[in-house]
Design an enzyme around this catalytic site. Structure first.
Site, short mmCIF file in Angstrom:
data_model
loop_
_atom_site.label_atom_id
_atom_site.label_comp_id
_atom_site.label_asym_id
_atom_site.label_seq_id
_atom_site.Cartn_x
_atom_site.Cartn_y
_atom_site.Cartn_z
N GLU A 35 0.85 -1.20 0.00
CA GLU A 35 0.00 0.00 0.00
C GLU A 35 0.88 1.24 0.00
O GLU A 35 1.75 1.40 0.86
CB GLU A 35 -0.93 0.00 1.22
CG GLU A 35 -1.77 1.26 1.36
CD GLU A 35 -2.60 1.58 0.15
OE1 GLU A 35 -2.35 2.63 -0.47
OE2 GLU A 35 -3.49 0.77 -0.20
N GLY A 40 -7.37 1.13 3.12
CA GLY A 40 -8.81 1.23 2.90
C GLY A 40 -9.22 1.73 1.55
O GLY A 40 -10.39 1.66 1.19
N GLY A 41 -8.28 2.26 0.77
CA GLY A 41 -8.61 2.71 -0.57
C GLY A 41 -9.58 3.87 -0.60
O GLY A 41 -9.80 4.57 0.40
N CYS A 43 -12.91 3.99 -0.93
CA CYS A 43 -14.18 3.88 -0.19
C CYS A 43 -14.04 4.41 1.23
O CYS A 43 -14.83 5.25 1.67
CB CYS A 43 -14.65 2.43 -0.16
SG CYS A 43 -16.18 2.19 0.76
N HIS A 446 -48.42 -2.28 5.65
CA HIS A 446 -48.95 -0.93 5.48
C HIS A 446 -48.64 -0.10 6.72
O HIS A 446 -48.74 -0.60 7.83
CB HIS A 446 -50.47 -0.99 5.27
CG HIS A 446 -51.13 0.35 5.21
ND1 HIS A 446 -51.08 1.14 4.08
CD2 HIS A 446 -51.84 1.05 6.14
CE1 HIS A 446 -51.75 2.26 4.32
NE2 HIS A 446 -52.22 2.22 5.56
#
Length: 468
Positions: A35, A40-41, A43, A446
């Site tokens: 990384e 976490g990128g 998103c 309902h």
């Protein structure tokens, strides 16, 4: 020669990369996870988590201003954007911490740095702390994501521009925000900042917003934006930007009637995203890219190099977190369980988090017609749904496309209150291959918004078959 050999290398840590390396390690594989930025990128850090946190703040401000409609007296509403930002940062930090805890697995090495290929299965990493390291593995998975596309017009390098990341770091509400781009990112931010208190203008080069959607959907979204006080300019192509008077920005757009100048205090570029492939030097590995720079994969997510896979946004196609997670499920099944899972025929749902939100799954009407299918189409305004009337949320409509011969549901669009949740109910029916009559005859409690599905699918009894 590599400094160290692994069983698998995963490059990037988005939604798919969050799970796959940990599961590979649990299965006894020696795994390197690389990384170059934050865990976490998109998103976690700059996409879903922060934007939807801020959307929630914007909606609350909007609802507070509507208090009188419901008989609730509320004083003047103002937004503390710095506090909104801090709430967003706290959400991101929590999500990132949850992510990091999942990576604490035996056999999983987290390597911080930027990776690039030196061969089909060999990766060199420019380490964040300095120096380089070269590793190799028989299985490599690329999950390096995308980044905002830069605005390539005259003057763009000479003025302060915002993108979908930097706009969330503002600490004061812009006086007038100009948004270039009428897709999901531009619309979400445009409506958000209008509700925070900004004057907002959305500039779209195409003749309508959200060009991948049916025309009636994009027209209704444009009407909602305008109803919220947003100026929407279509068929308006930006050509140059410059500094104006008093620190403002001046954007020149080319329209069908000639050039027009817009002045604002802030300019957001929301014209799409580009893949993070250049730094990877995929050509060194023989990995084939498409004409936009995305990695080409087959239905098993394998690239042109056997044993090298791509998942998430970097492979092109719909860019959604849940799709990245499904990519993970496919690779988990195939790499760990020795299965043959595939992307073929998967239904890809998505939601655009404007208010009311748009939930979509399956084919659009336009796509079905382009395939020459005999179809039937029904559309029900939200103003005909009792729950929507009771809550004062009557904007939008529900729409369904069904196969004229089998009666199976091919696709839907739900632009209305809880549109994504209602869409998911239709998606489940599609997964179960239910005919539209099952939805028309189902008993829904309902008064829920879901009751509208009875009315929507009952409309097919009154529709003639339409085919082209």
């Amino acid at each position: 020669m590599a400094d160290e050999d692994y069983d698998a290398i995963v490059i990037g840590t988005s939604q798919g990369g969050r799970f796959l390396p940990a599961e590979l390690a649990k299965a006894g594989r020696k795994v390197a996870l690389v990384e170059r930025g934050r865990l976490g990128g998109v998103c976690v850090n700059t996409g879903c988590t922060p934007t939807k946190t801020m959307v929630a703040s914007a909606r609350l401000a909007h609802q507070a201003r509507r208090g009188a409609e419901y008989g609730v007296r509320i004083g003047p509403v103002s937004v503390d954007l710095a506090a909104v930002r801090e709430r967003k940062r706290a959400m991101v930090a929590g999500a990132r911490q949850n992510y990091a805890s999942r990576l604490a697995q035996d056999g999983l090495d987290l390597i911080e740095g930027e990776a690039h290929f030196t061969g089909p299965k060999t990766v060199e990493i420019a380490l964040t702390e300095g120096g380089t390291r070269q590793i190799s593995a028989p299985v490599v998975v690329i999950d390096a994501g995308t980044r905002p596309r830069p605005l390539a017009i005259t003057g763009a390098d000479e003025v302060p521009l915002l993108d979908s990341t930097s706009i969330m770091e503002l600490d004061e509400v812009p006086e007038h925000l100009i948004v270039v781009g009428g897709g999901y990112i531009g619309l979400e931010f445009g409506q958000m900042f209008r509700r925070f208190g900004s004057e907002v203008t959305i500039v779209q080069s195409a003749a309508r917003l959200m060009t991948i959607e049916d025309e009636d959907v994009s027209d209704e979204v444009a009407a909602i934006m305008r109803d919220d006080g947003i100026a929407v300019l279509t068929s308006s192509r930006p050509v140059r930007v410059e500094r104006g008077d008093g620190g403002h920005l001046r954007l020149t757009v080319r329209t069908e009637d000639g050039e027009r100048q817009l002045e604002g205090t802030h300019l957001l570029s929301a014209i799409g995203r580009v893949p993070n492939t250049e730094a990877l030097t995929p050509e060194a590995a023989g990995i084939r890219l498409d004409d936009r720079g995305f990695i080409e994969v087959d239905e098993y997510l394998e690239t042109s190099v056997p044993g090298v896979y791509a998942m998430g946004d970097i492979k092109g196609g719909p860019a959604f977190t849940h799709l990245s997670y499904d990519d993970y499920r496919i690779l988990h099944a195939n790499l760990i369980e020795h299965g043959k899972a595939s992307t073929r025929d998967r239904i890809v749902p998505y939601t655009m988090f404007i208010d009311p939100p748009l939930g979509r799954a399956g084919m659009t009407e336009r796509e079905a017609r382009a395939q020459g299918r005999a179809i039937r189409v029904a559309k029900l305004p939200m103003s005909a749904v009792i729950r929507a009337i009771e809550t004062g949320e009557t904007r939008g409509f529900m729409k369904a496309v069904v196969d004229a011969d089998s009666g199976q549901i091919l696709g839907c669009a739900v632009l209305g209150s809880e549109g994504g949740e209602i869409m998911s109910m239709i998606q489940v029916a599609m997964l179960g291959k239910l005919a539209h009559t099952a939805m028309a005859d189902a008993i829904f409690a309902h008064p829920l918004l879901a009751e509208g599905l009875n009315s929507l699918f009952a409309m097919f009894d009154d529709h003639e078959v339409v085919s082209e």
